[in-house]
Motif scaffolding. Structure first.
Motif, mmCIF file in Angstrom:
data_model
loop_
_atom_site.group_PDB
_atom_site.id
_atom_site.type_symbol
_atom_site.label_atom_id
_atom_site.label_comp_id
_atom_site.label_asym_id
_atom_site.label_seq_id
_atom_site.Cartn_x
_atom_site.Cartn_y
_atom_site.Cartn_z
ATOM 1 N N SER A 129 20.751 -6.863 -16.969
ATOM 2 C CA SER A 129 20.140 -7.979 -16.251
ATOM 3 C C SER A 129 21.155 -9.066 -15.917
ATOM 4 N N GLU A 130 22.086 -9.310 -16.863
ATOM 5 C CA GLU A 130 23.074 -10.371 -16.676
ATOM 6 C C GLU A 130 24.480 -9.833 -16.957
ATOM 7 N N PRO A 131 25.016 -9.008 -16.046
ATOM 8 C CA PRO A 131 26.332 -8.404 -16.293
ATOM 9 C C PRO A 131 27.424 -9.455 -16.421
ATOM 10 N N GLY A 132 28.334 -9.233 -17.375
ATOM 11 C CA GLY A 132 29.446 -10.151 -17.563
ATOM 12 C C GLY A 132 30.452 -10.083 -16.419
ATOM 13 N N ARG A 133 31.335 -11.063 -16.365
ATOM 14 C CA ARG A 133 32.262 -11.169 -15.240
ATOM 15 C C ARG A 133 33.201 -9.960 -15.177
ATOM 16 N N LEU A 134 33.656 -9.485 -16.317
ATOM 17 C CA LEU A 134 34.597 -8.366 -16.344
ATOM 18 C C LEU A 134 34.002 -7.088 -16.930
ATOM 19 N N SER A 135 32.705 -7.075 -17.153
ATOM 20 C CA SER A 135 32.097 -5.898 -17.785
ATOM 21 C C SER A 135 32.205 -4.645 -16.916
ATOM 22 N N TRP A 136 32.340 -4.846 -15.572
ATOM 23 C CA TRP A 136 32.456 -3.690 -14.684
ATOM 24 C C TRP A 136 33.698 -2.857 -15.002
ATOM 25 N N TRP A 137 34.699 -3.475 -15.640
ATOM 26 C CA TRP A 137 35.956 -2.781 -15.881
ATOM 27 C C TRP A 137 35.812 -1.691 -16.949
ATOM 28 N N HIS A 138 34.953 -1.940 -17.929
ATOM 29 C CA HIS A 138 34.800 -0.962 -19.008
ATOM 30 C C HIS A 138 33.361 -0.465 -19.168
ATOM 31 N N GLN A 139 32.428 -0.994 -18.362
ATOM 32 C CA GLN A 139 31.036 -0.568 -18.458
ATOM 33 C C GLN A 139 30.499 -0.203 -17.077
ATOM 34 N N ALA A 140 29.477 0.616 -17.097
ATOM 35 C CA ALA A 140 28.719 0.911 -15.875
ATOM 36 C C ALA A 140 27.251 0.632 -16.170
ATOM 37 N N GLN A 141 26.565 -0.017 -15.228
ATOM 38 C CA GLN A 141 25.136 -0.289 -15.378
ATOM 39 C C GLN A 141 24.380 0.277 -14.178
ATOM 40 N N PHE A 142 23.149 0.618 -14.438
ATOM 41 C CA PHE A 142 22.302 1.145 -13.366
ATOM 42 C C PHE A 142 20.855 0.791 -13.684
ATOM 43 N N SER A 143 20.102 0.395 -12.664
ATOM 44 C CA SER A 143 18.673 0.133 -12.858
ATOM 45 C C SER A 143 17.907 0.577 -11.619
ATOM 46 N N GLU A 144 16.687 1.016 -11.846
ATOM 47 C CA GLU A 144 15.831 1.482 -10.752
ATOM 48 C C GLU A 144 14.383 1.302 -11.172
ATOM 49 N N CYS A 145 13.527 0.869 -10.231
ATOM 50 C CA CYS A 145 12.110 0.662 -10.519
ATOM 51 C C CYS A 145 11.259 1.466 -9.552
ATOM 52 N N SER A 146 10.132 1.935 -10.059
ATOM 53 C CA SER A 146 9.175 2.656 -9.223
ATOM 54 C C SER A 146 8.335 1.660 -8.426
ATOM 55 N N LYS A 147 8.078 1.991 -7.168
ATOM 56 C CA LYS A 147 7.200 1.159 -6.352
ATOM 57 C C LYS A 147 5.729 1.485 -6.566
ATOM 58 N N LYS A 148 5.464 2.657 -7.154
ATOM 59 C CA LYS A 148 4.084 3.096 -7.329
ATOM 60 C C LYS A 148 3.543 2.776 -8.720
ATOM 61 N N TYR A 149 4.414 2.861 -9.724
ATOM 62 C CA TYR A 149 3.979 2.646 -11.102
ATOM 63 C C TYR A 149 4.803 1.523 -11.733
ATOM 64 N N ASP A 150 4.285 0.995 -12.835
ATOM 65 C CA ASP A 150 4.961 -0.104 -13.537
ATOM 66 C C ASP A 150 6.032 0.469 -14.461
ATOM 67 N N ILE A 151 7.038 1.106 -13.857
ATOM 68 C CA ILE A 151 8.090 1.782 -14.612
ATOM 69 C C ILE A 151 9.450 1.403 -14.027
ATOM 70 N N CYS A 152 10.361 1.018 -14.883
ATOM 71 C CA CYS A 152 11.759 0.812 -14.504
ATOM 72 C C CYS A 152 12.637 1.560 -15.512
ATOM 73 N N VAL A 153 13.806 1.981 -15.065
ATOM 74 C CA VAL A 153 14.807 2.565 -15.955
ATOM 75 C C VAL A 153 16.077 1.738 -15.836
ATOM 76 N N MET A 154 16.580 1.293 -16.981
ATOM 77 C CA MET A 154 17.837 0.559 -17.038
ATOM 78 C C MET A 154 18.793 1.371 -17.902
ATOM 79 N N ALA A 155 19.986 1.639 -17.369
ATOM 80 C CA ALA A 155 20.942 2.489 -18.087
ATOM 81 C C ALA A 155 22.308 1.828 -18.126
#
Length: 511
Positions: free
Chosen positions: A198-224
Motif C-alpha cells: 500500500s505504501e511502498p518505500g522510496r528504494l524498496s523497488w530495488w530489492h522488492q517487487a509488489q503486485f496488487s489486483e482487485c476483482s470488479k465483480k467480487y469483494d476480493i483483492c490479492v496483494m503480493a
C-alpha cells in the motif's frame, strides 16, 4: 622529459574492469528482477483465479438454494442442498439461516436446536457476512471459515487453496477485501505485506517487487510481494560467478549465465527436460478382485524426482503440465514407458490389464490413437488389456468426447471414469457417456464405518452404479474393516489401496 606514470595504465585497467563489473551486476540485477516481477504477477493472478472460482461457485450455490421451492429445511429441501454440496468443488457444506440462526445444513440435516450466529468478522461491500476460523458452530472440534449471503451459509473446503504453494523464498501474498480491513487467506511470508504494497518505500523497488489486483465483480483483492528479487534472490556463489563473468566476458557471457539460471530455477523447464529425457518414472499399484484376492491388473502412476533428487508430488507436476501445455507430452512419455515395461507381463497373462491415466484432450486427439496403436504393436499384446482412465479436470464437449470414446472402444480399448463423486467426474458424465469401469474416490472409502453423509453417499453410489453394468473399482482401501464391509455387501467390486499393495516399480512387480 617527463617520466611515464607507472600507475596510469594499471589504474585505468582496474577502473575499466570495475566499471564493467558494476555494469554487469547492474544489468544482471535488472534482468533477473524483471523475471522475478513476472513470476510474482503470475503467482498473484493464480491465487486470484482460484479466489474467483470459489466466489463464482459460492454465488451460483446461493442462487440455486434461493431458487428451491420446497419449505426450508424440509426433507426435499435438504435433498436439494445435499446434491448441490455433492456436486460442488470448493464448498464442503451448505446451511440455511433465518433471523441470524442456523437451522439446518446439508451434512447434518435439521439441527435439534437452531444455532445463533455470532457477530461476523467482516461484511463485504456486497453484503456477505464472513467468519474466519470459526469454531463450535455445530461441533466444538471443527474450525472452519464461513460465508453467509441471502440466508445461505457456505463452508468452503479447507483444500480449496491447498495446491497453491509458495514457489521461492521471499514470496508472500494475501487475499483481502477491497477496504483492506479483512484478510481471507495468507500465503508465504506476509509480515508487513499489506503496508509495504500500500505504501511502498522510496528504494524498496530495488530489492522488492509488489503486485496488487482487485476483482470488479467480487469483494476480493490479492496483494503480493517478493522480498528477494534480482541479485538478492541468488546465492552468494552465483553473484561471485556473475561478477567473474563480467570481468572475463562481459555482457554476452552474462546473458548466457542469466539464461542458465532462469532455466534451472523454473520448475516448468525442469519438467520439460524430464519429459524429453524420459526421466518420468512409473510405479504400479494392483487391482484385486475383493472376493478372490486375485490380482487382475495394475494402475500406472507417474512419478518424478527432479535433478536435485526431490520427489515432486504428482498433483503438482500434473497440474503444471496441464497449465503449461505439456500434458500431451507427459501422457505420451508415461504411456510409452508403461507399455514398454508391462508388455512381457501382458503377453504372458492375457487376462491381465494395465490402466493408464489420460486427459480428454488425448482422447479427442487423432494423433494419440495413432501413437497408442504404434506402442501396442511394439508390445505385441491385446488392446483389451489397456484401460484408459479419463482424469481431465476441466470441462469438455461431451459430444466430441463421446464420439472419440466410441471409436477407441471399437478398436478394443476399455474406458474408465476416475475419481467418481469428487465434483470433477459426476453424474453428468454418466448421463452422456458409457464407461467400462468406474472408480470411486478414496474420500468415500475413508467414510466406511463412520455414520456420515459420505458413507451414505458411498452406499447409494455403489447401488446405483451396479445398475450400469460397469465394473466398479473402489480406491484407497487401507484398513481391514473397509475391506470386510465391501466384501460383505458388494463382493463383485474390484479393490485398490495400500491394504492390497502400494505403488512399486516394475522390478518388484516382475519379482
Amino acid at each position: 622529459m617527463k617520466p611515464a606514470n607507472p600507475f596510469g595504465r594499471p589504474l585505468l585497467f582496474l577502473l575499466s574492469t570495475l566499471l564493467m563489473m558494476a555494469v554487469t551486476l547492474g544489468v544482471t540485477h535488472l534482468v533477473v528482477a524483471a523475471y522475478d516481477r513476472d513470476d510474482l504477477a503470475s503467482y498473484a493472478r493464480h491465487i486470484m483465479a482460484r479466489g474467483l472460482e470459489v466466489a463464482n461457485e459460492s454465488h451460483n450455490i446461493v442462487s440455486n438454494v434461493n431458487a428451491i421451492r420446497f419449505e426450508a429445511c424440509s426433507d426435499r429441501f435438504l435433498d436439494e442442498i445435499r446434491y448441490l454440496s455433492f456436486t460442488s468443488v470448493f464448498i464442503s457444506d451448505i446451511g440455511y439461516t433465518k433471523d441470524r440462526q442456523l437451522k439446518c445444513t446439508a451434512m447434518r440435516g435439521r439441527l435439534p436446536e437452531p444455532v445463533t450466529m455470532s457477530i461476523p468478522d467482516a461484511v463485504t461491500r456486497y453484503g456477505q457476512r464472513i467468519w474466519t476460523s470459526f469454531s463450535g458452530i455445530v461441533d466444538p472440534r471443527i474450525t472452519a471459515d464461513m460465508m453467509e449471503s441471502k440466508n445461505v451459509l457456505l463452508f468452503p473446503t479447507p483444500a480449496a487453496f491447498r495446491d497453491i504453494y509458495v514457489p521461492y523464498d521471499g514470496f508472500g501474498a494475501v487475499m483481502i477485501n477491497h477496504q483492506r480491513d479483512h484478510i481471507f487467506r495468507l500465503f508465504g511470508e506476509t509480515s508487513g505485506l499489506v503496508k509495504d504494497v500500500s505504501e511502498p518505500g522510496r528504494l524498496s523497488w530495488w530489492h522488492q517487487a509488489q503486485f496488487s489486483e482487485c476483482s470488479k465483480k467480487y469483494d476480493i483483492c490479492v496483494m503480493a510481494r517478493n522480498t528477494q528479487i534480482g541479485l538478492f534472490s541468488l546465492t552468494a556463489t552465483a553473484v561471485v560467478f556473475i561478477t567473474l563473468a563480467g570481468l572475463l566476458a562481459g555482457a554476452i557471457f552474462t546473458f548466457a549465465v542469466l539464461q542458465y539460471l532462469r532455466n534451472n530455477r523454473s520448475l516448468q523447464n525442469k519438467l520439460k527436460t524430464a519429459i524429453s529425457c524420459d526421466d518420468i518414472c512409473v510405479n504400479y499399484q494392483p487391482f484385486v478382485e475383493i472376493k478372490t484376492g486375485k490380482v487382475i491388473g495394475y494402475e500406472a502412476l507417474a512419478r518424478w524426482k527432479d535433478i536435485n533428487g526431490d520427489n515432486i508430488p504428482p498433483d503438482v507436476f500434473i497440474r503444471l503440465a496441464e497449465s503449461t501445455n505439456q500434458i500431451k507430452a507427459l501422457t505420451r512419455s508415461v504411456v510409452a514407458r508403461t507399455l514398454r515395461e508391462m508388455s512381457p507381463l501382458l503377453r504372458e497373462n492375457k487376462a491381465l490389464f494395465v490402466s493408464i491415466n489420460i486427459t480428454t484432450a488425448d482422447v479427442t486427439d487423432p494423433e494419440f490413437k495413432v501413437f497408442l496403436e504404434e506402442e501396442i504393436d511394439k508390445g505385441g499384446f491385446d488392446r483389451r488389456q489397456i484401460v484408459l482412465e479419463i482424469t481431465e479436470r476441466s470441462t469438455a464437449d461431451h459430444r466430441l468426447l463421446k464420439d472419440a470414446l466410441v471409436r477407441l472402444r471399437e478398436y478394443g480399448y476399455r474406458i474408465a471414469l476416475d475419481d467418481f463423486g469428487t465434483g470433477y467426474s459426476n453424474l453428468d458424465y454418466l448421463s452422456k457417456i458409457s464407461f467400462d469401469i468406474i472408480k470411486i474416490d478414496k474420500i468415500f472409502t475413508d467414510a466406511i464405518g463412520i455414520e456420515s453423509v459420505s458413507f451414505r453417499m458411498l452406499k447409494m453410489m455403489l447401488e446405483m452404479l451396479a445398475q450400469t453394468g460397469s465394473k466398479i473399482i473402489v480406491e484407497g482401501i487401507e484398513e481391514q474393516h473397509q475391506a470386510d464391509f465391501l466384501l460383505a455387501h458388494y463382493p463383485k467390486i474390484i479393490a485398490q489401496g495400500w491394504l492390497y499393495g502400494k505403488p512399486v516399480d516394475i522390478g518388484k512387480i516382475r519379482s
